[in-house]
Scaffold this motif. Structure first.
Motif, PDB file in Angstrom:
ATOM      1  N   MET A 309      19.213  18.398  89.495  1.00 20.25           N
ATOM      2  CA  MET A 309      19.684  17.683  88.308  1.00 20.25           C
ATOM      3  C   MET A 309      18.618  17.622  87.224  1.00 20.25           C
ATOM      4  SD  MET A 309      22.771  17.114  89.203  1.00 20.25           S
ATOM      5  CE  MET A 309      23.401  15.984  87.954  1.00 20.25           C
ATOM      6  N   ASP A 310      17.362  17.464  87.624  1.00 21.54           N
ATOM      7  CA  ASP A 310      16.263  17.397  86.652  1.00 21.54           C
ATOM      8  C   ASP A 310      15.970  18.751  86.015  1.00 21.54           C
ATOM      9  OD1 ASP A 310      16.020  14.722  87.213  1.00 21.54           O
ATOM     10  OD2 ASP A 310      14.278  14.950  88.534  1.00 21.54           O
ATOM     11  N   SER A 311      16.460  19.833  86.639  1.00 21.41           N
ATOM     12  CA  SER A 311      16.174  21.167  86.110  1.00 21.41           C
ATOM     13  C   SER A 311      17.003  21.503  84.880  1.00 21.41           C
ATOM     14  CB  SER A 311      16.454  22.229  87.188  1.00 21.41           C
ATOM     15  OG  SER A 311      17.862  22.387  87.401  1.00 21.41           O
ATOM     16  N   ILE A 312      18.037  20.725  84.623  1.00 25.66           N
ATOM     17  CA  ILE A 312      18.937  21.042  83.508  1.00 25.66           C
ATOM     18  C   ILE A 312      18.213  20.874  82.186  1.00 25.66           C
ATOM     19  CG2 ILE A 312      21.079  20.400  82.342  1.00 25.66           C
ATOM     20  CD1 ILE A 312      22.082  19.393  85.083  1.00 25.66           C
ATOM     21  N   GLN A 313      18.205  21.940  81.413  1.00 29.56           N
ATOM     22  CA  GLN A 313      17.578  21.947  80.099  1.00 29.56           C
ATOM     23  C   GLN A 313      18.620  22.278  79.039  1.00 29.56           C
ATOM     24  OE1 GLN A 313      13.756  24.167  79.861  1.00 29.56           O
ATOM     25  NE2 GLN A 313      14.156  24.723  81.991  1.00 29.56           N
ATOM     26  N   PRO A 314      18.473  21.728  77.836  1.00 30.66           N
ATOM     27  CA  PRO A 314      19.405  22.080  76.761  1.00 30.66           C
ATOM     28  C   PRO A 314      19.378  23.586  76.512  1.00 30.66           C
ATOM     29  CG  PRO A 314      18.051  20.216  76.133  1.00 30.66           C
ATOM     30  CD  PRO A 314      17.448  20.772  77.392  1.00 30.66           C
ATOM     31  N   ILE A 315      20.523  24.168  76.330  1.00 32.96           N
ATOM     32  CA  ILE A 315      20.528  25.595  76.002  1.00 32.96           C
ATOM     33  C   ILE A 315      20.093  25.809  74.570  1.00 32.96           C
ATOM     34  CG2 ILE A 315      22.320  26.066  77.697  1.00 32.96           C
ATOM     35  CD1 ILE A 315      24.252  26.378  75.330  1.00 32.96           C
ATOM     36  N   ASP A 316      20.221  24.763  73.746  1.00 33.61           N
ATOM     37  CA  ASP A 316      19.744  24.794  72.368  1.00 33.61           C
ATOM     38  C   ASP A 316      18.858  23.573  72.173  1.00 33.61           C
ATOM     39  OD1 ASP A 316      19.240  24.856  69.688  1.00 33.61           O
ATOM     40  OD2 ASP A 316      21.339  24.761  69.046  1.00 33.61           O
ATOM     41  N   PRO A 317      17.526  23.750  72.230  1.00 34.02           N
ATOM     42  CA  PRO A 317      16.622  22.605  72.119  1.00 34.02           C
ATOM     43  C   PRO A 317      16.834  21.778  70.859  1.00 34.02           C
ATOM     44  CG  PRO A 317      15.433  24.548  72.860  1.00 34.02           C
ATOM     45  CD  PRO A 317      16.798  25.017  72.466  1.00 34.02           C
ATOM     46  N   ALA A 318      17.369  22.401  69.819  1.00 32.57           N
ATOM     47  CA  ALA A 318      17.612  21.665  68.578  1.00 32.57           C
ATOM     48  C   ALA A 318      18.823  20.741  68.681  1.00 32.57           C
ATOM     49  CB  ALA A 318      17.801  22.645  67.421  1.00 32.57           C
ATOM     50  N   ASN A 319      19.675  20.973  69.684  1.00 36.33           N
ATOM     51  CA  ASN A 319      20.871  20.159  69.875  1.00 36.33           C
ATOM     52  C   ASN A 319      20.992  19.778  71.355  1.00 36.33           C
ATOM     53  OD1 ASN A 319      22.376  20.388  67.118  1.00 36.33           O
ATOM     54  ND2 ASN A 319      21.753  22.478  67.616  1.00 36.33           N
ATOM     55  N   PRO A 320      20.110  18.921  71.834  1.00 34.57           N
ATOM     56  CA  PRO A 320      20.040  18.639  73.278  1.00 34.57           C
ATOM     57  C   PRO A 320      21.285  18.026  73.883  1.00 34.57           C
ATOM     58  CG  PRO A 320      18.698  17.090  72.023  1.00 34.57           C
ATOM     59  CD  PRO A 320      19.109  18.160  71.067  1.00 34.57           C
ATOM     60  N   ALA A 321      22.138  17.380  73.087  1.00 31.83           N
ATOM     61  CA  ALA A 321      23.326  16.735  73.649  1.00 31.83           C
ATOM     62  C   ALA A 321      24.476  17.712  73.835  1.00 31.83           C
ATOM     63  CB  ALA A 321      23.783  15.593  72.740  1.00 31.83           C
ATOM     64  N   MET A 322      24.335  18.911  73.340  1.00 27.74           N
ATOM     65  CA  MET A 322      25.456  19.845  73.358  1.00 27.74           C
ATOM     66  C   MET A 322      25.821  20.290  74.761  1.00 27.74           C
ATOM     67  SD  MET A 322      24.522  22.099  69.984  1.00 27.74           S
ATOM     68  CE  MET A 322      25.460  23.491  70.570  1.00 27.74           C
ATOM     69  N   ALA A 323      24.915  20.931  75.425  1.00 28.43           N
ATOM     70  CA  ALA A 323      25.172  21.420  76.779  1.00 28.43           C
ATOM     71  C   ALA A 323      23.845  21.836  77.389  1.00 28.43           C
ATOM     72  CB  ALA A 323      26.142  22.599  76.759  1.00 28.43           C
ATOM     73  N   GLY A 324      23.826  21.912  78.723  1.00 27.73           N
ATOM     74  CA  GLY A 324      22.601  22.299  79.392  1.00 27.73           C
ATOM     75  C   GLY A 324      22.869  23.156  80.606  1.00 27.73           C
ATOM     76  N   TYR A 325      21.806  23.821  81.084  1.00 26.37           N
ATOM     77  CA  TYR A 325      21.918  24.642  82.285  1.00 26.37           C
ATOM     78  C   TYR A 325      20.671  24.446  83.122  1.00 26.37           C
ATOM     79  CZ  TYR A 325      23.982  28.396  85.049  1.00 26.37           C
ATOM     80  OH  TYR A 325      24.607  29.108  86.059  1.00 26.37           O
ATOM     81  N   GLY A 326      20.868  24.407  84.444  1.00 25.65           N
ATOM     82  CA  GLY A 326      19.746  24.242  85.348  1.00 25.65           C
ATOM     83  C   GLY A 326      19.866  25.158  86.538  1.00 25.65           C
ATOM     84  N   LEU A 327      19.525  24.674  87.709  1.00 26.49           N
ATOM     85  CA  LEU A 327      19.545  25.473  88.926  1.00 26.49           C
ATOM     86  C   LEU A 327      20.982  25.678  89.399  1.00 26.49           C
ATOM     87  CD1 LEU A 327      16.456  23.815  90.650  1.00 26.49           C
ATOM     88  CD2 LEU A 327      16.613  26.229  89.988  1.00 26.49           C
ATOM     89  N   GLY A 328      21.656  26.624  88.782  1.00 22.53           N
ATOM     90  CA  GLY A 328      23.038  26.918  89.132  1.00 22.53           C
ATOM     91  C   GLY A 328      23.992  25.791  88.810  1.00 22.53           C
ATOM     92  N   ILE A 329      23.739  25.059  87.744  1.00 25.47           N
ATOM     93  CA  ILE A 329      24.585  23.931  87.380  1.00 25.47           C
ATOM     94  C   ILE A 329      24.640  23.791  85.864  1.00 25.47           C
ATOM     95  CG2 ILE A 329      22.723  22.223  87.472  1.00 25.47           C
ATOM     96  CD1 ILE A 329      24.797  20.305  88.743  1.00 25.47           C
ATOM     97  N   VAL A 330      25.818  23.405  85.364  1.00 25.47           N
ATOM     98  CA  VAL A 330      26.046  23.235  83.933  1.00 25.47           C
ATOM     99  C   VAL A 330      26.220  21.761  83.600  1.00 25.47           C
ATOM    100  CG1 VAL A 330      27.589  23.759  82.001  1.00 25.47           C
ATOM    101  CG2 VAL A 330      27.208  25.479  83.768  1.00 25.47           C
ATOM    102  N   ARG A 331      25.648  21.346  82.481  1.00 24.50           N
ATOM    103  CA  ARG A 331      25.991  20.043  81.905  1.00 24.50           C
ATOM    104  C   ARG A 331      26.889  20.319  80.705  1.00 24.50           C
ATOM    105  NH1 ARG A 331      23.971  17.835  77.580  1.00 24.50           N
ATOM    106  NH2 ARG A 331      21.947  18.857  77.707  1.00 24.50           N
ATOM    107  N   PHE A 332      28.143  19.862  80.789  1.00 29.64           N
ATOM    108  CA  PHE A 332      29.085  20.001  79.684  1.00 29.64           C
ATOM    109  C   PHE A 332      29.020  18.728  78.845  1.00 29.64           C
ATOM    110  CE2 PHE A 332      30.842  22.574  83.135  1.00 29.64           C
ATOM    111  CZ  PHE A 332      31.088  23.773  82.491  1.00 29.64           C
TER     112      PHE A 332
END
Length: 434
Positions: A309-332
């Protein structure tokens, strides 16, 4: 192949009551017309939807048809190819092996597989997090043309890697995020080497059986059949015509939405070219169980679950709330964690909210809608405001950050940024200058 046809009719939604047979939760009356209208407006033949809410109650509903042009209602027991949701399984097993001390996520891929560009510097974690910089074989024109020519061709992982490694890397390891199927193919080979056992056996012993997923499978590469029951699976365009985006040209898009252009039937096209990046099959009930286990830590110990869960990073650092990806997991957006999967014929979404326990699973029998967005995501984005308010969709799917979309207002991002979308089978649009 695109096939001219009579008008496509999406049947009115038919929803089941919750598991206890009691009255449907209040939100069902809100969601049913939204889903039905989105399906009609986006030429989606059929869908199965599951919502589990500790606060508001559970709901499962079926919509539309499993066979275009026929009265063939979808069922809750239908099987779907779940595409890139398979990636969560691959990375879960990888993390279990790390948890057992059989490998380290910091190991370079070159330790396990020779000939990988930058293999001495790309770590297993960077592969799992989509930060390797390797070329995605899916964008190779000759590869796409070969699939169009022979959808039943059986591909080996080695053949897929040879295509990827024939291209220059896109960037240096860790430099940025870029969704890439090549990464997960490599991780599948690592699993087999470390365990001396096929990936299918690893999935069964480590995930399917412990969670009781009796209707989930990882078929042999030469097996392109679908378990019964299953809907027919459809896709607009061809691999070559959608190599940059799933969006149809304007004239074809209009014809598809008018129902005079049918998608092609991809039900038994070989999924071998996706292997550990996308070949698994499941049902909505199994996906619901799995999505919850993925988020609540039933598959990893506390240390490695926190790491995931801690590995999830924003796919766009300029818009961190948009979405993220980490160790085989997506934050929508900000609330839903899981993954989505698209493969010719089908699209699925499975995610859970660790705070509220709200779990949403959507499975459809169309890959992308005529505008190019993943069909299940179109429905999910129409559903989320009911639970999270008007600003529920602040970003886009990390699996496809670079593509255009033209979806209904309900699914547009309130920030004006590119909404979630999954063109090119969960892969980003290629850089034309590369």
């Amino acid at each position: 192949m695109l096939i001219a046809a009579v008008a496509l009719t999406v049947a009115a939604g038919c929803g089941s009551s919750n598991d206890t047979g009691s009255k449907e939760p209040g939100y069902a009356a809100t969601l049913r017309p939204i889903i039905t209208e989105l399906m009609k407006d986006n030429a989606i033949p059929g869908a199965v939807v599951v919502v589990k809410s500790p606060k508001d109650g559970d709901w499962t509903a079926t919509f539309g048809t499993g066979t275009i042009g026929k009265d063939d209602p979808m069922t809750v027991d239908d099987h779907f190819r779940i595409g890139s949701n398979t990636k969560t399984m691959t990375v879960t097993v990888l993390m279990q092996l790390a948890q057992e001390g059989k490998l380290s996520l910091d190991d370079p891929i070159g330790k396990y597989w020779p000939g990988v560009p930058n293999g001495d510097r790309i770590t297993l974690a960077q592969l799992a997090e989509m930060r390797s910089g390797l070329y995605n074989y899916t964008f190779d024109y000759d590869f796409s043309a070969a699939i169009d020519k022979d959808p039943q061709q059986v591909w080996t992982p080695e053949e897929l890697l040879a295509i990827a490694f024939a291209h220059p890397v896109d960037f240096q390891p860790g430099e940025k995020f870029e969704y890439c199927n090549t990464n997960t193919i490599l991780l599948g080979l690592v699993i087999e080497k470390v365990t001396n056992m096929p990936v299918a056996d690893n999935f069964r012993q480590r995930i399917f059986e412990p969670l009781g997923l009796k209707h989930t499978s990882f078929p042999a590469p030469a097996d392109s059949s679908m378990p019964d029951p299953h809907p027919q699976g459809y896709a607009f365009g061809t691999m070559v015509s959608t190599i940059d985006t799933f969006a149809l040209p304007p004239d074809q898009r209009a014809a598809a939405l008018a129902g005079t252009l049918k998608p092609g039937n991809q039900t038994t096209s070989s999924p071998s070219w996706t292997w550990t990046a996308g070949a698994a099959i499941s049902t909505v009930d199994d996906m619901t169980t799995y999505a919850e286990a993925l988020i609540d830590g039933k598959l990893l110990d506390t240390k490695f679950q926190n790491m995931r869960m801690d590995s999830i990073q924003p796919i766009d650092p300029a818009n961190p709330a948009m979405a993220g990806y980490g160790l085989g997991i997506v934050r929508f957006g900000e609330h839903q964690f899981g993954h989505d999967g698209q493969i010719p014929g089908y699209m699925t979404y499975m995610a859970s909210d660790p705070d509220s326990g709200l779990t949403i699973v959507v499975a459809t029998n169309l890959a992308a809608v005529p505008s190019g967005e993943g069909s299940a995501l179109v429905l999910v984005k129409g559903m989320l405001p009911t639970f999270y308010g008007a600003d529920a969709v602040p970003g886009h799917d990390p699996a496809q950050p670079n593509s255009a979309t033209n979806t209904p207002a309900a699914s547009e991002s309130p920030t004006g940024s590119t909404p979630w979308t999954t063109p090119r089978y969960s892969s980003p649009a290629p850089d034309p200058s590369a």
